[in-house]
Write an enzyme that holds these catalytic residues in place. Structure first.
Site, mmCIF file in Angstrom:
data_model
loop_
_atom_site.group_PDB
_atom_site.id
_atom_site.type_symbol
_atom_site.label_atom_id
_atom_site.label_comp_id
_atom_site.label_asym_id
_atom_site.label_seq_id
_atom_site.Cartn_x
_atom_site.Cartn_y
_atom_site.Cartn_z
ATOM 1 C CG HIS A 1 -6.816 0.742 -1.531
ATOM 2 N ND1 HIS A 1 -6.991 -0.076 -0.435
ATOM 3 C CD2 HIS A 1 -7.901 0.498 -2.326
ATOM 4 C CE1 HIS A 1 -8.118 -0.763 -0.551
ATOM 5 N NE2 HIS A 1 -8.693 -0.427 -1.683
ATOM 6 C CG HIS B 1 -4.562 -0.187 3.785
ATOM 7 N ND1 HIS B 1 -3.765 -0.940 2.962
ATOM 8 C CD2 HIS B 1 -5.565 0.304 2.994
ATOM 9 C CE1 HIS B 1 -4.264 -0.926 1.728
ATOM 10 N NE2 HIS B 1 -5.348 -0.173 1.723
ATOM 11 C CB CYS C 1 -0.991 -0.018 1.169
ATOM 12 S SG CYS C 1 -0.231 0.008 2.808
#
Length: 251
Positions: free
Chosen positions: A214, A202, A153
């Site tokens: 993402h 994240h 990420c």
């Protein structure tokens, strides 16, 4: 008494007030006397006043300048925002010759320009951001990868911003800790989540219109999803903004 006052003014640099707001009942003669200004000079600076005065208008008041060694009419004119011809008229000069210590009538020095307004921080170009970010749609998720063939990420966020000319911290936690908080989401803001429930773990990029992009570790690819989806709202922690001050190198 006037000579004494003039001496004090010259000792302090010779500047009189630069303007005067006309009061009811004022006359040019009264204003000239009260400010120790030659009436002819006052009219030369304010030719519109020759036809009469109106209360509330601003009159320019001359200053006095004492000539220093090496000064010329041209240099003095530039200092006071005027020209040599005007200086000669104000002082009845027929030539440009000056003597050190000579006192000249000069127009009021121009006011300092107000500081230029600070430009608002430039926003990320939403179209360019989305074009770069979408180029990696479908790329697989892989822990520790920074592209271009696979990403985690924060590696994905770093890659997109790198192509925008911005170097960002590598880890999700550093991005969260070192960037500016953002309360009103704008395209380009980084959105953070806590999937594990133990702090930030994240990150994605907000694209606007309730969308973010993402590297999704569950679905194993880079994808665009709805920001307001119940699952993401439940684990959402907050947003951070990459401001111009940060756009050099944050590594």
């Amino acid at each position: 008494m006037k000579a004494f006052a003039l001496g004090v003014l010259l000792a302090l640099g010779g500047a009189l007030a630069g303007s005067y707001r006309v009061q009811p009942g004022d006359t040019l003669w009264r204003i000239a006397v009260s400010h120790d200004v030659d009436l002819t000079v006052l009219l030369l600076l304010n030719p519109e006043a020759a036809g009469g005065l109106k209360a509330g208008i601003e009159l320019r008041l001359p200053e006095r300048h004492r000539v220093a060694k090496g000064e010329t009419l041209w240099r003095i004119a530039r200092r006071y925002g005027t020209d040599v011809t005007t200086l000669k008229r104000l002082n009845g000069l027929s030539s440009s010759a000056l003597a050190v210590g000579q006192v000249l009538w000069v127009p009021p020095a121009p006011a300092a320009a107000p500081p230029a307004p600070t430009a608002a921080p430039a926003a990320v170009d939403p179209a360019r951001l989305e074009r770069i970010a979408s180029a990696y749609l479908g790329a697989p998720y892989r822990w520790g990868a920074t592209g271009p063939d696979a990403f985690d990420c924060s590696g994905y966020v770093g890659r997109v911003y790198g192509e925008l000319g911005v170097a960002l911290p590598r880890s999700t936690r550093d991005l969260w800790a070192r960037l500016e908080p953002a309360s009103d989401l704008r395209p380009g803001d980084l959105v953070f989540f806590s999937f594990g429930g133990r702090g930030v773990d994240h990150v994605g990029i907000y694209l606007g219109n309730d969308r973010f992009i993402h590297a999704n570790s569950v679905k194993n690819r880079v994808m665009i999803e709805r920001f307001s989806a119940p699952w993401y709202r439940k684990v959402y922690l907050g947003a951070r903004r990459v401001t111009p001050a940060k756009r050099t190198s944050l590594r």
